[in-house]
Design a protein around this motif. Sequence first.
Motif, PDB file in Angstrom:
ATOM      1  N   ILE A 160       0.859  -1.184   0.000  1.00  0.00           N
ATOM      2  CA  ILE A 160       0.000   0.000   0.000  1.00  0.00           C
ATOM      3  C   ILE A 160       0.896   1.235   0.000  1.00  0.00           C
ATOM      4  N   SER A 161       0.941   1.928  -1.117  1.00  0.00           N
ATOM      5  CA  SER A 161       1.648   3.205  -1.166  1.00  0.00           C
ATOM      6  C   SER A 161       0.687   4.311  -0.734  1.00  0.00           C
ATOM      7  N   VAL A 162       1.243   5.410  -0.261  1.00  0.00           N
ATOM      8  CA  VAL A 162       0.434   6.542   0.203  1.00  0.00           C
ATOM      9  C   VAL A 162       0.953   7.814  -0.445  1.00  0.00           C
ATOM     10  N   ILE A 163       0.046   8.634  -0.960  1.00  0.00           N
ATOM     11  CA  ILE A 163       0.455   9.947  -1.473  1.00  0.00           C
ATOM     12  C   ILE A 163      -0.692  10.938  -1.283  1.00  0.00           C
ATOM     13  N   GLY A 164      -0.321  12.163  -0.985  1.00  0.00           N
ATOM     14  CA  GLY A 164      -1.309  13.216  -0.823  1.00  0.00           C
ATOM     15  C   GLY A 164      -0.634  14.558  -0.675  1.00  0.00           C
ATOM     16  N   THR A 165      -1.422  15.585  -0.460  1.00  0.00           N
ATOM     17  CA  THR A 165      -0.896  16.939  -0.310  1.00  0.00           C
ATOM     18  C   THR A 165      -1.081  17.418   1.127  1.00  0.00           C
ATOM     19  N   MET A 166      -0.314  18.417   1.486  1.00  0.00           N
ATOM     20  CA  MET A 166      -0.404  18.959   2.847  1.00  0.00           C
ATOM     21  C   MET A 166       0.138  20.380   2.864  1.00  0.00           C
ATOM     22  N   GLN A 167      -0.487  21.238   3.643  1.00  0.00           N
ATOM     23  CA  GLN A 167      -0.006  22.609   3.787  1.00  0.00           C
ATOM     24  C   GLN A 167       1.104  22.657   4.835  1.00  0.00           C
ATOM     25  N   LYS A 168       2.013  23.593   4.665  1.00  0.00           N
ATOM     26  CA  LYS A 168       3.158  23.699   5.586  1.00  0.00           C
ATOM     27  C   LYS A 168       2.722  23.850   7.034  1.00  0.00           C
ATOM     28  N   ARG A 169       1.707  24.676   7.241  1.00  0.00           N
ATOM     29  CA  ARG A 169       1.314  24.985   8.624  1.00  0.00           C
ATOM     30  C   ARG A 169       0.703  23.779   9.345  1.00  0.00           C
ATOM     31  N   ILE A 170       0.326  22.748   8.589  1.00  0.00           N
ATOM     32  CA  ILE A 170      -0.274  21.562   9.193  1.00  0.00           C
ATOM     33  C   ILE A 170       0.763  20.459   9.376  1.00  0.00           C
ATOM     34  N   LEU A 171       1.994  20.733   8.978  1.00  0.00           N
ATOM     35  CA  LEU A 171       3.058  19.729   9.102  1.00  0.00           C
ATOM     36  C   LEU A 171       3.221  19.230  10.535  1.00  0.00           C
ATOM     37  N   SER A 172       2.945  20.100  11.486  1.00  0.00           N
ATOM     38  CA  SER A 172       3.133  19.721  12.888  1.00  0.00           C
ATOM     39  C   SER A 172       2.253  18.537  13.282  1.00  0.00           C
ATOM     40  N   GLU A 173       1.161  18.288  12.532  1.00  0.00           N
ATOM     41  CA  GLU A 173       0.307  17.133  12.810  1.00  0.00           C
ATOM     42  C   GLU A 173       1.098  15.829  12.693  1.00  0.00           C
ATOM     43  N   LEU A 174       2.055  15.816  11.778  1.00  0.00           N
ATOM     44  CA  LEU A 174       2.839  14.604  11.553  1.00  0.00           C
ATOM     45  C   LEU A 174       3.780  14.288  12.706  1.00  0.00           C
ATOM     46  N   ALA A 175       4.125  15.297  13.468  1.00  0.00           N
ATOM     47  CA  ALA A 175       5.109  15.100  14.538  1.00  0.00           C
ATOM     48  C   ALA A 175       4.459  14.937  15.912  1.00  0.00           C
ATOM     49  N   LYS A 176       3.129  14.891  15.955  1.00  0.00           N
ATOM     50  CA  LYS A 176       2.441  14.782  17.237  1.00  0.00           C
ATOM     51  C   LYS A 176       2.616  13.396  17.847  1.00  0.00           C
ATOM     52  N   GLY A 177       2.450  13.331  19.173  1.00  0.00           N
ATOM     53  CA  GLY A 177       2.517  12.052  19.868  1.00  0.00           C
ATOM     54  C   GLY A 177       3.878  11.385  19.723  1.00  0.00           C
ATOM     55  N   GLU A 178       3.847  10.104  19.374  1.00  0.00           N
ATOM     56  CA  GLU A 178       5.067   9.313  19.269  1.00  0.00           C
ATOM     57  C   GLU A 178       5.609   9.256  17.837  1.00  0.00           C
TER      58      GLU A 178
END
Length: 455
Positions: free
Chosen positions: A226-244
């Motif tokens: 399963i490959s994953v691809i999508g778009t994201m805004q810079k200001r929402i990047l912090s969502e990726l670093a949340k939690g663990e």
Amino acid sequence: MSDKITPQLVLDKAIDHCTAITGGGFPISLYPSKIQRIIREVNDCYGFPVDYVAAAMLAAVSVAIGNTHLARMKEGWDESAILYMALIGRPGANKSHPLSFAMRPFVEHDYEQNRIYEKQYLEYLEQLEMSRKERAEKGIEVCPREPVRRRFLVSDITPEGLSLVHSQNRRGLCLLSDELSAWVKNFNRYNNGSEEQFWLSVFSAKPTMSDRKSSRNSIFIKRPFISVIGTMQKRILSELAKGERSANGFIDRILFVLLRHEKSTRWSMKQPTFDVAAEWQCILSRLMELECAVDQNNDIMPVSIPFSDEAMSRLFEWQHKLSDICDCEPNETLVGIYCKLQIYAIRFCLIIQMARWACNDAGKDMIDLISVERAISLAEYFKESAVKVQTILKELSLTAQQLAIVSALPQEFETGGGIAVAMENGMAERTFMEFLKNNLGKLFQKSSHGKYIKL
């Protein structure tokens, strides 16, 4: 080996230099000339940023390969073409259109397959209404089988639902999300932490098992793709670093695509000189139509492609040099990213070799030196992108005062100069020294005693 200058390597460097002049950083030289021509045409006529369209096409080739072929490093070590990718940019950066263009052949395929499925499903319902005698008279199976919908793409779906779809499409799938932040935000929607672990496992193509509440049977997928691809805004990047996600290596698995210079798209009066969509469809279809062998248990039997001796030597040489960098890198986050890039480099080799085969530029019985050199260039591109993303994430976590100080500091500064800038912005000396210490290897690098460089 790396010092050997070949005509092909010189040509690749020239192509990428021309791309850099126009504002692109993605090494499009990794593609055969047929694909390069498409990239330039859609950039010229539709304003699609080179980096976005070229990266989206890379993901598309990954999906088209699926579980049909693997890169063989050695006995017991095969790598698939799985990619997790995010196109990053501000609103209006023209991220979605390149992604839609690259994925259109899959959309067309899935649309047609859905029409076939709907027709078959109606026939299936009609057969269920018949008696056994009526089925026998019409030559229909006594126990009609529910039809399966063939597809390449999925969007908003739970791991349980995805496992079911994947069990019906073992060749492989792609999670396509126009807003990738929704994918991450949904991780804990149903089961706390389990979905995140699911994606960590899928990345490494580890066997997955799903127990469905509505059935006594479990879904077991021996080799998920399963490959994953999508778009994201810079200001929402912090969502990726949340939690663990920073600690467990989740964010290390994502390939980030950022533009060197973000500009609003200018409409162009230019018309395409050829049918770019049809040309791309033709190239990708050759990969999509590859046969996918299965064994007596209906499990996928991928073809493993070995490396030539010189290609393997070059790949190992690059990996050793990157390992040396990891040994000296104080930022553990970057070390994790560089380690994942070593795995990605192998996958890039497979994708590039198969893309060349699809364009009749190479065979697919062996991964050669050209594909390895191009894969290394691509790995270096994503290495640079990863550093940029870590800087953005750090800046997003800074207070207004800290951000003002970082912005005001010169590229190179001494302790005294840094303290002066901090005090001008209302930060005490002791607080600044602690801030400086905590961000070594992240925002700053110590060049010598009392001297620093801003990263």
